[in-house]
Design a protein around this motif. Structure first.
Motif, PDB file in Angstrom:
ATOM      1  N   GLU A 154       0.830  -1.212   0.000  1.00 37.36           N
ATOM      2  CA  GLU A 154       0.000   0.000   0.000  1.00 37.36           C
ATOM      3  C   GLU A 154       0.864   1.261   0.000  1.00 37.36           C
ATOM      4  O   GLU A 154       0.565   2.232  -0.702  1.00 37.36           O
ATOM      5  CB  GLU A 154      -0.946  -0.013   1.200  1.00 37.36           C
ATOM      6  CG  GLU A 154      -2.046  -1.045   1.054  1.00 37.36           C
ATOM      7  CD  GLU A 154      -3.160  -0.869   2.080  1.00 37.36           C
ATOM      8  OE1 GLU A 154      -4.350  -0.909   1.668  1.00 37.36           O
ATOM      9  OE2 GLU A 154      -2.858  -0.705   3.274  1.00 37.36           O
ATOM     10  N   SER A 157       2.336   1.515  -3.463  1.00 39.60           N
ATOM     11  CA  SER A 157       1.307   1.905  -4.428  1.00 39.60           C
ATOM     12  C   SER A 157       1.027   3.400  -4.373  1.00 39.60           C
ATOM     13  O   SER A 157       0.820   4.045  -5.408  1.00 39.60           O
ATOM     14  CB  SER A 157       0.005   1.140  -4.174  1.00 39.60           C
ATOM     15  OG  SER A 157       0.125  -0.207  -4.542  1.00 39.60           O
ATOM     16  N   PHE A 170      -4.112  -0.819  -3.640  1.00 36.97           N
ATOM     17  CA  PHE A 170      -3.271  -1.995  -3.803  1.00 36.97           C
ATOM     18  C   PHE A 170      -4.095  -3.266  -3.620  1.00 36.97           C
ATOM     19  O   PHE A 170      -4.773  -3.435  -2.613  1.00 36.97           O
ATOM     20  CB  PHE A 170      -2.131  -1.963  -2.781  1.00 36.97           C
ATOM     21  CG  PHE A 170      -1.322  -3.223  -2.729  1.00 36.97           C
ATOM     22  CD1 PHE A 170      -0.603  -3.658  -3.835  1.00 36.97           C
ATOM     23  CD2 PHE A 170      -1.270  -3.988  -1.568  1.00 36.97           C
ATOM     24  CE1 PHE A 170       0.152  -4.820  -3.789  1.00 36.97           C
ATOM     25  CE2 PHE A 170      -0.522  -5.151  -1.505  1.00 36.97           C
ATOM     26  CZ  PHE A 170       0.194  -5.570  -2.617  1.00 36.97           C
ATOM     27  N   ILE A 185       5.234  -3.208  -8.154  1.00 36.43           N
ATOM     28  CA  ILE A 185       5.375  -3.157  -6.706  1.00 36.43           C
ATOM     29  C   ILE A 185       6.588  -3.969  -6.276  1.00 36.43           C
ATOM     30  O   ILE A 185       7.411  -3.533  -5.454  1.00 36.43           O
ATOM     31  CB  ILE A 185       4.112  -3.712  -5.998  1.00 36.43           C
ATOM     32  CG1 ILE A 185       2.858  -2.931  -6.397  1.00 36.43           C
ATOM     33  CG2 ILE A 185       4.305  -3.738  -4.490  1.00 36.43           C
ATOM     34  CD1 ILE A 185       2.772  -1.552  -5.849  1.00 36.43           C
TER      35      ILE A 185
END
Length: 373
Positions: A154, A157, A170, A185
């Motif tokens: 996260e 992202s 995410f 990622i």
């Protein structure tokens, strides 16, 4: 990559190489002025004012070159992850620290305040246990489970989404005993985890300390370098430190160094005494607790306090720190040299990473997606 992107990437690599050479040159030149200053101080002479200024200017240039090197590498990684060169000016280095993990998390608690890392970890473990239909112990036995890619997903992202490389939200899946995670990622994690400085990964602590000093120099005040001669039983040793007075803490941005400077002399002494005795620190401040328990170390052979009881000596992320009642001192000599060499080695290793497996899979996904449209 198309030809223009390849050429652009090579240009960035050349700039990175230039920064390597500049750092070696600047450190060598500063070493000359430092030796002369130490000689003058040991001989009880007044240090030459011109030499003091040159030494400070070279030190300023060194930490600025360090920050530039990290910025250049950051740009290099974004291009290798897939960023179009037309958006390169939008790239900004953002640390993956505790705040980044907390502020980017979708696992909000009921009162809607920023969730604690303990809450995030607990809820995340529940989430992946449900996705995988097994407990955490079982998940950890899977060789390629990519737990940390998912955990940091996260925060990553949020960074990549700002330049259009990923969606801000995410998502990941679990299939055939492995996590299915956006390859961008994963690439970012492999390229940049050396700079993470949070409760779960402290690789970048040493870099954060000097980056904070550079930010202070760049935007606010000069963290002046001070020389100190310390007498031991059989010799005298010269030390070079960045001096940050207690009242100058307001010029530091919120980060690792500021947290260290904000600790009082007496509180730091108590913390170091517990470390010396092998006891755990249960600080009431959660942010300080992880810093103390994960990053603070001492030299037990030589002790953590001088004979006059007015100077504390300890390490944070392997960077030598001293503290008096009036100021905090960050090593501007040996620790800085080691940190700079570590940075150069880390970046060379990052540039040399083989991402062909991810590239092939991304190309395969593009072709499959294209054939369905």
């Amino acid at each position: 990559m198309d030809e223009s992107t390849i050429n652009f990437t090579q240009k960035i690599e050349e700039n990175i190489e230039y920064q390597f050479n500049k750092i070696y040159f600047l450190f060598g030149e500063r070493n000359k002025t430092t030796k002369q200053l130490m000689k003058e101080v040991l001989e009880k002479k007044e240090p030459d004012s011109g030499n003091v200024t040159v030494n400070q200017a070279l030190t300023d240039a060194l930490i600025n070159a360090m920050a530039s090197l990290i910025d250049y590498y950051h740009i290099y990684c974004f291009i290798r992850i897939g960023l179009g060169i037309e958006r390169i000016t939008e790239v900004q280095y953002k640390p993956i620290n505790n705040y980044a993990l907390r502020s980017s998390s979708s696992l909000k608690n009921k009162n809607k305040d920023l969730p604690t890392l303990d809450f995030i970890r607990e809820q995340f473990n529940k989430k992946i246990a449900e996705i995988c239909n097994m407990d955490i112990a079982g998940i950890n036995k899977i060789p390629l489970h990519d737990y940390w890619h998912a955990y940091f997903g996260e925060a990553i992202s949020e960074i990549l989404s700002k330049v259009g490389l990923t969606d801000k939200k995410f998502n990941f899946k679990f299939e055939s005993n492995k996590f299915i995670i956006d390859k961008k990622i994963q690439k970012f994690h492999y390229y940049m985890n050396m700079f993470y400085c949070n409760e779960f990964s402290q690789n970048g602590a040493k870099y954060d300390i000097y980056i904070d000093i550079n930010n202070c120099l760049k935007h606010n005040i000069v963290p002046y370098v001070k020389m100190k001669i310390i007498s031991f039983e059989n010799e005298e040793r010269g030390y070079l430190h960045f001096e940050i007075k207690n009242e100058d803490v307001f010029f530091l941005r919120r980060g690792l160094l500021k947290s260290i400077v904000e600790l009082s002399f007496d509180e730091t002494s108590q913390i170091l005494n517990l470390i010396n005795e092998g006891e755990s620190n249960t600080h009431s401040n959660a942010d300080l607790k992880w810093i103390i328990n994960n990053l603070f170390t001492i030299d037990k052979e030589n002790g953590y306090i001088n004979k006059d009881k007015d100077r504390l000596h300890f390490f944070v992320g392997n960077v030598l720190i001293e503290k008096s009642k009036d100021a905090t001192y960050v090593d501007a000599a040996g620790s800085l040299k080691i940190t700079l060499q570590n940075l150069i080695d880390d970046i060379k290793r990052g540039i040399g990473l083989d991402m062909s497996e991810f590239d092939r899979e991304e190309e395969k996904n593009k072709n499959e997606h294209g054939s369905n449209t």
